[in-house]
Design an enzyme around this catalytic site. Sequence first.
Site, PDB file in Angstrom:
ATOM      1  N   GLU A   1     -63.026 -20.882  46.420  1.00 34.33           N
ATOM      2  CA  GLU A   1     -62.040 -19.929  45.921  1.00 34.33           C
ATOM      3  C   GLU A   1     -62.031 -18.683  46.809  1.00 34.33           C
ATOM      4  OE1 GLU A   1     -61.259 -18.956  41.369  1.00 34.33           O
ATOM      5  OE2 GLU A   1     -63.120 -18.116  42.138  1.00 34.33           O
TER       6      GLU A   1
ATOM      7  N   GLN B   1     -75.422 -12.162  39.831  1.00 27.31           N
ATOM      8  CA  GLN B   1     -75.144 -13.221  40.802  1.00 27.31           C
ATOM      9  C   GLN B   1     -73.850 -12.924  41.586  1.00 27.31           C
ATOM     10  OE1 GLN B   1     -75.266 -16.201  37.670  1.00 27.31           O
ATOM     11  NE2 GLN B   1     -77.057 -17.182  38.592  1.00 27.31           N
TER      12      GLN B   1
ATOM     13  N   ASP C   1     -73.884 -26.665  44.032  1.00 30.63           N
ATOM     14  CA  ASP C   1     -73.591 -25.933  42.808  1.00 30.63           C
ATOM     15  C   ASP C   1     -72.193 -25.305  42.873  1.00 30.63           C
ATOM     16  OD1 ASP C   1     -74.862 -24.876  40.361  1.00 30.63           O
ATOM     17  OD2 ASP C   1     -74.559 -22.918  41.283  1.00 30.63           O
TER      18      ASP C   1
ATOM     19  N   ASP D   1     -70.873 -13.011  44.077  1.00 23.99           N
ATOM     20  CA  ASP D   1     -70.311 -14.125  44.859  1.00 23.99           C
ATOM     21  C   ASP D   1     -70.302 -13.802  46.346  1.00 23.99           C
ATOM     22  OD1 ASP D   1     -69.592 -15.186  42.331  1.00 23.99           O
ATOM     23  OD2 ASP D   1     -67.913 -16.228  43.271  1.00 23.99           O
TER      24      ASP D   1
ATOM     25  N   ASN E   1     -72.660 -20.357  46.137  1.00 21.37           N
ATOM     26  CA  ASN E   1     -71.489 -19.613  45.666  1.00 21.37           C
ATOM     27  C   ASN E   1     -71.826 -18.123  45.571  1.00 21.37           C
ATOM     28  OD1 ASN E   1     -68.850 -19.250  44.197  1.00 21.37           O
ATOM     29  ND2 ASN E   1     -70.296 -18.511  42.659  1.00 21.37           N
ATOM     30  N   HIS E   2     -73.111 -17.890  45.238  1.00 15.76           N
ATOM     31  CA  HIS E   2     -73.555 -16.508  45.022  1.00 15.76           C
ATOM     32  C   HIS E   2     -75.011 -16.381  45.457  1.00 15.76           C
ATOM     33  CE1 HIS E   2     -73.898 -19.023  41.352  1.00 15.76           C
ATOM     34  NE2 HIS E   2     -75.166 -18.651  41.448  1.00 15.76           N
TER      35      HIS E   2
ATOM     36  N   ASP F   1     -81.715 -16.801  36.202  1.00 18.94           N
ATOM     37  CA  ASP F   1     -80.891 -17.958  35.824  1.00 18.94           C
ATOM     38  C   ASP F   1     -81.608 -19.228  36.290  1.00 18.94           C
ATOM     39  OD1 ASP F   1     -78.934 -19.731  35.079  1.00 18.94           O
ATOM     40  OD2 ASP F   1     -77.531 -19.184  36.665  1.00 18.94           O
TER      41      ASP F   1
ATOM     42  N   GLU G   1     -71.050 -30.437  41.937  1.00 19.80           N
ATOM     43  CA  GLU G   1     -70.666 -30.046  40.586  1.00 19.80           C
ATOM     44  C   GLU G   1     -69.270 -29.447  40.681  1.00 19.80           C
ATOM     45  OE1 GLU G   1     -72.295 -27.012  37.153  1.00 19.80           O
ATOM     46  OE2 GLU G   1     -72.093 -26.307  39.190  1.00 19.80           O
TER      47      GLU G   1
ATOM     48  N   ARG H   1     -77.288 -31.174  46.196  1.00 15.24           N
ATOM     49  CA  ARG H   1     -76.474 -31.104  44.988  1.00 15.24           C
ATOM     50  C   ARG H   1     -75.822 -29.726  45.105  1.00 15.24           C
ATOM     51  NH1 ARG H   1     -75.939 -27.299  40.617  1.00 15.24           N
ATOM     52  NH2 ARG H   1     -75.130 -28.386  38.832  1.00 15.24           N
TER      53      ARG H   1
END
Length: 550
Positions: free
Chosen positions: A207, A168, A200, A170, A102-103, A60, A242, A198
Amino acid sequence: MGDRWYSEAVVYCLDIDTYADSDGDGVGDIRGLIGRLDYLARLGVTCLWLHPIHPSPNRDDGYDVTDFYNVDPRFGTLGDFAELLHQAQNRGIRVIIDLVVNHTSDEHPWFQSARSSPDSPYRDWFVWSDTEPDDRHQGMVFPGEQKETWSYDRTAKAWFYHRFYKFQPDLNFANPQVRAEVKKIMSFWLQLGVSGFRMDAVPFIIELTEPGNPDSPKDFEFLTEMRQHVQWRRGDAVLLAEANVEPDQLPTFFGDASGSGNRIHMLFDFMLNGRLMLALARQDPESLIEALRDTPKLPVGGQWATFLRNHDEIDLSRLTTEQRNQVYAEFGPDENMRIYDRGIRRRLAPMLGNDRRRIELAYALQFSLRGTPVLRYGEEIGMGEDLSLPGREAIRTPMQWSYKPNAGFSTAEEEKLVRPVIDKGEFGYENVNVTAQRGDPKSLLAWFERMIRTLREAPEIGSGSTTHIDVAVPAGVLAHRADGPTGTMVFVHNLGTDDVEVDLSSLEPEADLPIDVLTDRGYGELGKLGAVKVSGHGYRWIRLCRGRGF
Ligand code: GLC
């Protein structure tokens, strides 16, 4: 300049692997970027945002990390990175890096260990379910390319959660060890000298995912914790996040209910981005006027980051179906130009038919609207996209430096390039490159240099407050103003095709000696504000008055 550097910054984002290749292996690298810092300084960039720099299997484009404490060996070494920070600083350029926590990649040693056994010390660093969660097919970020958010791992004999692609997994932010590790990662890079991150996918970081609950609780307190941590380690570091969420949710990302800005400093303005696209498609500023009116009030120190194009698709998901279809019809008429049922995978110049007047107008608008402008590499010379490449790669082609083979990006053989250079048609590197434009005072690049220089004289845009000027204007025209301690700037942009005259006489009492500071063409003396001429697709940036400043 105001107190906070990021409010008046010009941010430029790039991928190291497609920017400049110094060793001829076909992949851009840190030394190549160091060699281009003078170019960036001349352009007027004050802050670089680097897309992920860490080792990665690159499924990615680097947003799948295998080691948060290193740089991808294809880009160079940590030593090269320290040198980059030093060289950038010498030129007054700060560097922020993408923090993708996040992951991880499923190849990250943490995940490899976690999946290997329920007793692994890393097992609880990820999010598992022993049974198949019934919300397994909900919440995908990449519809069309991603079928589920929970996948079964045969080695682990359990289901793991992945908000993005299956490779990916989490991280589990309910685990205090994970939170501590993320802070350690931030400390590491701050200690090396970056000016911030930055961040992501922030709504997903906070969450606290529960299997079977597609609307799992969010822990905003982690943002407060992270902010405090960052600020203790480096007082002037920033978090640029973001968070593409509904507008009414945005204020909680900036700060808690006390009204102080104690979380994220800057958020990308996705709402404005969608409405800018709509306004350009309709040649009508109505949606921008709405955006200015609906913008939630930010706590002191909170700032928007504006953009027209970034490294992802243009996300039109927050427009109505009718609005989205209008933008598609104008800017993404072919199915092949669209992606994820919500966006467009194109660069700006081709979307605007390579019409120089419309490109200038679009960027003049972005850079004059409230916030800190973010510019993506290659936009300053009007690069195009390669729709024969899959997905978002279409807009991630190598920087076009010159007429030399491979656009001067690399001396490697063509087959070895990290991605093909655009070498055909109107956007091919023989037509669009830095060398050609550098020598031409009428080029788009020269215009960007001039426009960014002008911004230096208009700190009200970044640090002041921006409002729509509510007077009767001809169709297609947006009049707005930015007010700050240094004075007032007035902007008139004509999104329509007809030449018009705008009556701004109501501003006369405030004007001391109004002058044009940036225009699309020579309009002659500005004179009275009762009949301000603006050509079709033209614009005028006017200094209305100077404040006492400081
Ligand atoms: C963000 C990035 C995007 C990436 C995704 C997963 O949305 O901007 O490029 O694919 O996160 O990390």
